[in-house]
Scaffold this active site. Structure first.
Site, PDB file in Angstrom:
ATOM      1  N   CYS A   2      -2.841 -16.228 -20.287  1.00 45.12           N
ATOM      2  CA  CYS A   2      -1.722 -16.802 -20.968  1.00 45.12           C
ATOM      3  C   CYS A   2      -1.013 -16.122 -21.641  1.00 45.12           C
ATOM      4  O   CYS A   2      -1.334 -15.223 -22.145  1.00 45.12           O
ATOM      5  CB  CYS A   2      -2.140 -18.043 -21.073  1.00 45.12           C
ATOM      6  SG  CYS A   2      -3.193 -19.503 -20.033  1.00 45.12           S
ATOM      7  N   ARG A  27       3.719 -11.422 -17.595  1.00 46.27           N
ATOM      8  CA  ARG A  27       2.497 -11.585 -17.472  1.00 46.27           C
ATOM      9  C   ARG A  27       2.134 -12.644 -16.155  1.00 46.27           C
ATOM     10  O   ARG A  27       1.081 -12.651 -15.919  1.00 46.27           O
ATOM     11  CB  ARG A  27       1.617 -12.241 -18.675  1.00 46.27           C
ATOM     12  CG  ARG A  27       1.754 -11.356 -19.936  1.00 46.27           C
ATOM     13  CD  ARG A  27       1.615 -12.066 -21.072  1.00 46.27           C
ATOM     14  NE  ARG A  27       0.186 -12.745 -21.212  1.00 46.27           N
ATOM     15  CZ  ARG A  27      -0.632 -11.865 -22.044  1.00 46.27           C
ATOM     16  NH1 ARG A  27      -0.467 -10.886 -22.666  1.00 46.27           N
ATOM     17  NH2 ARG A  27      -1.813 -12.415 -22.142  1.00 46.27           N
ATOM     18  N   TRP A  74      -1.120 -19.606 -17.335  1.00 47.59           N
ATOM     19  CA  TRP A  74      -1.838 -18.823 -16.206  1.00 47.59           C
ATOM     20  C   TRP A  74      -3.082 -19.562 -16.035  1.00 47.59           C
ATOM     21  O   TRP A  74      -3.988 -19.538 -16.579  1.00 47.59           O
ATOM     22  CB  TRP A  74      -2.097 -17.433 -16.280  1.00 47.59           C
ATOM     23  CG  TRP A  74      -2.904 -16.754 -15.158  1.00 47.59           C
ATOM     24  CD1 TRP A  74      -4.161 -16.525 -14.965  1.00 47.59           C
ATOM     25  CD2 TRP A  74      -2.326 -16.305 -13.947  1.00 47.59           C
ATOM     26  NE1 TRP A  74      -4.626 -16.082 -13.968  1.00 47.59           N
ATOM     27  CE2 TRP A  74      -3.555 -15.612 -13.339  1.00 47.59           C
ATOM     28  CE3 TRP A  74      -0.987 -16.222 -13.410  1.00 47.59           C
ATOM     29  CZ2 TRP A  74      -3.262 -15.339 -11.971  1.00 47.59           C
ATOM     30  CZ3 TRP A  74      -0.932 -15.415 -12.146  1.00 47.59           C
ATOM     31  CH2 TRP A  74      -2.041 -15.028 -11.485  1.00 47.59           C
ATOM     32  N   ASN A  98      -5.576 -19.267 -24.967  1.00 46.31           N
ATOM     33  CA  ASN A  98      -5.768 -18.166 -24.140  1.00 46.31           C
ATOM     34  C   ASN A  98      -7.248 -17.920 -24.000  1.00 46.31           C
ATOM     35  O   ASN A  98      -7.710 -17.518 -24.827  1.00 46.31           O
ATOM     36  CB  ASN A  98      -4.750 -16.946 -24.115  1.00 46.31           C
ATOM     37  CG  ASN A  98      -4.904 -16.130 -22.982  1.00 46.31           C
ATOM     38  OD1 ASN A  98      -5.255 -16.281 -21.795  1.00 46.31           O
ATOM     39  ND2 ASN A  98      -4.720 -14.831 -23.343  1.00 46.31           N
ATOM     40  N   GLY A  99      -7.628 -18.444 -22.777  1.00 45.72           N
ATOM     41  CA  GLY A  99      -9.306 -17.926 -22.612  1.00 45.72           C
ATOM     42  C   GLY A  99      -9.764 -18.766 -21.800  1.00 45.72           C
ATOM     43  O   GLY A  99      -9.319 -19.664 -20.995  1.00 45.72           O
ATOM     44  N   GLU A 481     -10.923   1.739   0.972  1.00 44.00           N
ATOM     45  CA  GLU A 481     -10.049   1.502  -0.137  1.00 44.00           C
ATOM     46  C   GLU A 481      -9.514   2.456  -0.753  1.00 44.00           C
ATOM     47  O   GLU A 481      -8.218   2.748  -1.254  1.00 44.00           O
ATOM     48  CB  GLU A 481     -10.889   0.682  -1.137  1.00 44.00           C
ATOM     49  CG  GLU A 481     -10.127   0.271  -2.151  1.00 44.00           C
ATOM     50  CD  GLU A 481      -8.925  -0.546  -2.348  1.00 44.00           C
ATOM     51  OE1 GLU A 481      -8.747  -1.196  -1.153  1.00 44.00           O
ATOM     52  OE2 GLU A 481      -8.070  -0.870  -3.083  1.00 44.00           O
ATOM     53  N   LYS A 485      -5.505   3.066  -1.369  1.00 43.87           N
ATOM     54  CA  LYS A 485      -4.699   3.236  -2.645  1.00 43.87           C
ATOM     55  C   LYS A 485      -3.702   4.459  -2.699  1.00 43.87           C
ATOM     56  O   LYS A 485      -2.796   4.467  -3.145  1.00 43.87           O
ATOM     57  CB  LYS A 485      -5.796   3.300  -3.808  1.00 43.87           C
ATOM     58  CG  LYS A 485      -6.636   2.224  -3.958  1.00 43.87           C
ATOM     59  CD  LYS A 485      -5.756   1.112  -5.030  1.00 43.87           C
ATOM     60  CE  LYS A 485      -4.828   0.209  -4.410  1.00 43.87           C
ATOM     61  NZ  LYS A 485      -5.420  -0.879  -3.609  1.00 43.87           N
ATOM     62  N   GLU A 488      -0.753   4.115  -0.279  1.00 45.67           N
ATOM     63  CA  GLU A 488       0.317   3.104  -0.613  1.00 45.67           C
ATOM     64  C   GLU A 488       1.163   3.502  -1.882  1.00 45.67           C
ATOM     65  O   GLU A 488       2.141   2.743  -2.187  1.00 45.67           O
ATOM     66  CB  GLU A 488      -0.394   1.719  -0.644  1.00 45.67           C
ATOM     67  CG  GLU A 488      -1.388   1.370  -1.712  1.00 45.67           C
ATOM     68  CD  GLU A 488      -1.748   0.112  -1.974  1.00 45.67           C
ATOM     69  OE1 GLU A 488      -0.873  -0.928  -1.404  1.00 45.67           O
ATOM     70  OE2 GLU A 488      -2.756  -0.325  -2.368  1.00 45.67           O
ATOM     71  N   HIS A 504     -17.496  13.354  15.396  1.00 40.42           N
ATOM     72  CA  HIS A 504     -17.095  12.765  16.571  1.00 40.42           C
ATOM     73  C   HIS A 504     -15.582  12.628  16.603  1.00 40.42           C
ATOM     74  O   HIS A 504     -15.301  11.928  17.240  1.00 40.42           O
ATOM     75  CB  HIS A 504     -17.555  11.281  16.641  1.00 40.42           C
ATOM     76  CG  HIS A 504     -19.077  11.028  16.578  1.00 40.42           C
ATOM     77  ND1 HIS A 504     -19.844  11.232  17.690  1.00 40.42           N
ATOM     78  CD2 HIS A 504     -20.062  10.876  15.199  1.00 40.42           C
ATOM     79  CE1 HIS A 504     -21.005  10.942  17.168  1.00 40.42           C
ATOM     80  NE2 HIS A 504     -21.326  10.992  15.983  1.00 40.42           N
ATOM     81  N   LYS A 603       4.032  -7.532  -3.292  1.00 36.74           N
ATOM     82  CA  LYS A 603       2.942  -7.797  -3.773  1.00 36.74           C
ATOM     83  C   LYS A 603       1.894  -8.752  -3.141  1.00 36.74           C
ATOM     84  O   LYS A 603       0.656  -8.750  -2.865  1.00 36.74           O
ATOM     85  CB  LYS A 603       3.008  -8.387  -5.279  1.00 36.74           C
ATOM     86  CG  LYS A 603       1.677  -8.748  -6.151  1.00 36.74           C
ATOM     87  CD  LYS A 603       0.701  -7.423  -6.117  1.00 36.74           C
ATOM     88  CE  LYS A 603      -0.602  -7.862  -6.690  1.00 36.74           C
ATOM     89  NZ  LYS A 603      -1.416  -6.683  -6.554  1.00 36.74           N
TER      90      LYS A 603
HETATM   91  C1  AGP Z   1      -3.631  -3.829  -1.912  1.00 38.28           C
HETATM   92  O1  AGP Z   1      -3.499  -2.620  -3.002  1.00 38.28           O
HETATM   93  C2  AGP Z   1      -2.458  -4.116  -1.137  1.00 38.28           C
HETATM   94  N1  AGP Z   1      -1.249  -4.390  -2.057  1.00 38.28           N
HETATM   95  C3  AGP Z   1      -2.432  -5.102   0.000  1.00 38.28           C
HETATM   96  O2  AGP Z   1      -3.150  -4.556   0.899  1.00 38.28           O
HETATM   97  C4  AGP Z   1      -3.124  -6.456  -0.238  1.00 38.28           C
HETATM   98  O3  AGP Z   1      -4.705  -6.297  -0.530  1.00 38.28           O
HETATM   99  C5  AGP Z   1      -3.090  -7.299   0.923  1.00 38.28           C
HETATM  100  O4  AGP Z   1      -1.742  -7.559   1.444  1.00 38.28           O
HETATM  101  C6  AGP Z   1      -3.895  -8.619   0.684  1.00 38.28           C
HETATM  102  O5  AGP Z   1      -3.220  -9.536  -0.261  1.00 38.28           O
HETATM  103  P1  AGP Z   1      -4.117 -10.682  -0.850  1.00 38.28           P
HETATM  104  O6  AGP Z   1      -5.368 -10.241  -1.289  1.00 38.28           O
HETATM  105  O7  AGP Z   1      -3.048 -11.264  -1.795  1.00 38.28           O
HETATM  106  O8  AGP Z   1      -4.201 -11.864   0.066  1.00 38.28           O
END
Ligand code: AGP
Length: 608
Positions: A2, A27, A74, A98-99, A481, A485, A488, A504, A603
């Site tokens: 928050c 935030r 939040w 906040n907490g 992962e 990272k 992307e 393989h 996002k």
């Molecule tokens: C992660 O770095 C990406 N931005 C993307 O793969 C994300 O994880 C995916 O869209 C799932 O989002 P969510 O966890 O909000 O469902």
């Protein structure tokens, strides 16, 4: 997390607080509110929605005040709504917070027996009533001290009282609160951006400290009332830098927030002295866990990688079969999901269209749905039969970092709980698993302190056009992962692969221009992954070794090595993820990419 802002001084307190809330909007929040002395008492204005909605309420009443407090919420306890929004009030006391107050339910029961009634679902309202209850026998400052001594958990609070119109009190424990010392008055805020346009002289309060501000100035004390001398310091950040906590990007800030976000994920979820997981936090019952035949975990992107790690944890600890699906595939492959199966959706945003559709499909087919989610009030959280909130705070960077490690911890907790309920692990093993979990935030801090080694690797490799990330066992999803990272946020083509698969096919890719990142666990697979490294080296590949507990004596085959602390085989995935987040971030920056808002990405993918 928050946003909090309080002001007392010669300026227009309402204007200062509303402006401060605007500076905290980044935030993320779902409701907002303000409280101010009106000359004869305290008015409180709150609303679900945005600051502009709150400004509409303020314009209607056109108040003038020299003392005001404000809050952007939040949600952690209680859905986003006007009645759950802060400030909260109890008779003469008004408070923003906040907490997470861990023992709020116990306190709520005691206060109800004293005759207090509750109008919200929040832990904050309980703290407000607790302070008020002490005001019956103490002065305002002593009442706040006494109430905070009764609480367990994290708090940053700003409180005011009808009976003390010229006093504002702030206090913090495990949640940030900063005092601003200006020409026109004093500020209290959860973050410097809230008042940086008005002063850059600050005191960052420390855990267990309180500050009482009145016309005569401010006094910093501990919770026993002992005075503490604290020097002011000057913040040299620009307002934009301040919003990122002094970091260049939100992504880097959120990577470095992980010791705290993991501590927040853990808060209230374990009973360390008993070595048990708090089942209530999962909204599940023991009978269901005892009976469950099969578990489906469904997600997208980074959350899907967490699901893959979860499979290793759940099957390894609890012995229950787990199927993991990409949400976009689950719906069309005719998964053999049956009534009574457990369906877990993992989603940071709670709004990912494919994940929501899969969750609805599972519910329609009679499965019990659990959402592991970071956003209260989100669609996944509202529609699931039960929810586990990761409490990692708003994640602003498009590339998910702190939410991912919180998801891994959530699945680890679930695995221990399931294993205990089904008698697969005893009290001793559960105690050990939880003890190691509680050491995790400090171990993540240790990984972060090695950032310079990662920067050196990034400087050597940022011009590469292809990367391979290789891992075995539970580290294979972490290799996926790491590759996601990198691709992307730096737009470099990167693939994650099981190290055992090299022969393989992928080994055909190896030459001196293809860096290969090896994730090297401490445990039994170490020998096998060492032989994979030699396969790559003998073909001229560049090897980056990320090794738990460091590399074996005399190990010469890695061109670059990054050491991380040892932990148990289930939590290695968390520690391994952090250097890969940093590597992707620094390569992205070196390539001049917009690491917070990468091209083509959103996002939250709210469309299929
Ligand atoms: C992660 O770095 C990406 N931005 C993307 O793969 C994300 O994880 C995916 O869209 C799932 O989002 P969510 O966890 O909000 O469902």
């Amino acid at each position: 997390m928050c946003g909090i802002i309080g002001y007392i001084g010669t300026g227009d307190a309402i204007e200062v607080v509303v402006e401060g809330l605007r500076h905290l909007e980044y935030r993320g929040y779902d409701s907002a509110g303000i409280a101010y002395h009106n000359g004869s008492g305290i008015d409180v204005l709150r609303c679900k929605g945005k600051i502009r909605d709150l400004e509409g309420l303020v314009r209607k009443s056109r108040p003038v005040a020299s003392l005001a407090i404000g809050h952007t919420r939040w949600a952690t306890h209680g859905v986003p709504s006007e009645y759950n929004a802060h400030p909260h009030r109890s008779n003469n006391v008004v408070l923003v917070h906040n907490g997470i107050i861990e023992n709020y339910l116990e306190l709520k029961k005691e206060l109800a027996e004293e005759g207090y009634t509750f109008t919200s679902e929040t832990d904050t309202e309980v703290l407000c009533h607790l302070i008020d209850s002490y005001c019956r026998e103490y002065g305002f400052r002593e009442a706040v001290e006494a109430a905070l001594r009764d609480t367990r958990g994290a708090y940053a609070i700003v409180a005011i009282s009808v009976r003390d119109p010229g006093v504002m009190i702030g206090a913090r424990k495990d949640s940030p609160l900063v005092l601003g010392v200006g020409q026109e008055g004093f500020f209290l805020a959860s973050d410097v951006p809230a008042f940086l346009t008005r002063t850059n002289r600050v005191v960052f309060l420390r855990d267990g400290e309180m500050v009482t501000i009145s016309g005569e100035g401010y006094r910093i004390t501990d919770l026993e009332g002992n005075r503490l001398e604290r020097e002011t310091e000057l913040v040299t950040w620009s307002p934009s830098m301040a919003e990122k906590g002094g970091y260049k990007h939100y992504m880097l800030k959120e990577i470095h927030e992980q010791p705290r976000s993991l501590a927040d994920t853990l808060r209230g979820r374990v009973f360390p002295e008993r070595g048990e997981v708090n089942i209530a936090e999962f909204g599940l019952d023991e009978e269901r866990l005892r009976r469950v035949r099969k578990i489906f975990i469904v997600a997208c992107g980074t959350s899907w990688h967490a699901a893959l790690v979860g499979k290793y944890q759940i099957e390894g600890l609890a012995g229950v079969p787990v199927e993991v699906d990409l949400a976009s595939e689950f719906r069309y492959r005719g998964a053999l999901l049956e009534e009574g199966d457990l369906f877990i959706a993992i989603t940071q945003s709670g709004e990912t269209a494919d994940t929501l559709a899969a969750q609805r499909e599972a519910r329609r087919r009679g499965a019990f749905t659990l959402s592991i989610c970071n956003v209260l009030g989100s669609t996944s959280a509202r529609e699931a039969d039960s929810v586990f909130f990761t409490h990692s705070g708003p994640e602003i960077g498009v590339a998910s970092t702190k939410a991912f490690t919180s998801q891994l911890v959530a699945l680890y907790l679930f695995s221990i709980l399931l294993a205990r309920v089904r008698g697969r692990i005893g009290h001793g093993e559960s105690f050990e698993l939880i003890a190691e979990l509680l050491r995790l935030p400090d171990k993540v801090e240790a990984v972060l302190s090695g950032e310079e080694a990662v920067v050196r690797v990034a400087r050597e490799l940022f011009k590469a056009r292809d990367f391979l990330y290789l891992g075995r066992g539970i580290l294979y999803p972490v290799a996926l992962e790491g590759a996601l990272k990198l691709k992307e946020i730096s737009y470099i083509h990167a693939e994650g692969y099981p190290a055992g698969e090299m022969k393989h096919g992928p080994i055909a890719l190896i030459d001196e221009d293809v860096p290969v990142v090896f994730l090297m666990q401490k445990g039994g697979l170490r020998e096998k992954i060492l032989s994979n490294v030699s396969e790559v080296k003998s073909r001229g590949g560049k090897v980056v070794a990320v090794a738990a507990g460091g590399l074996p004596e005399g190990f010469e085959m890695a061109d670059y090595s990054i050491e991380i602390p040892e932990t148990n085989r289930y939590l290695e995935a968390v520690l391994m993820a952090v250097p890969l987040q940093l590597l992707a971030y620094h390569i992205g920056v070196l390539r001049g990419c917009d690491v917070d808002q990468p091209r083509n990405l959103a996002k939250s993918v709210t469309v299929e």
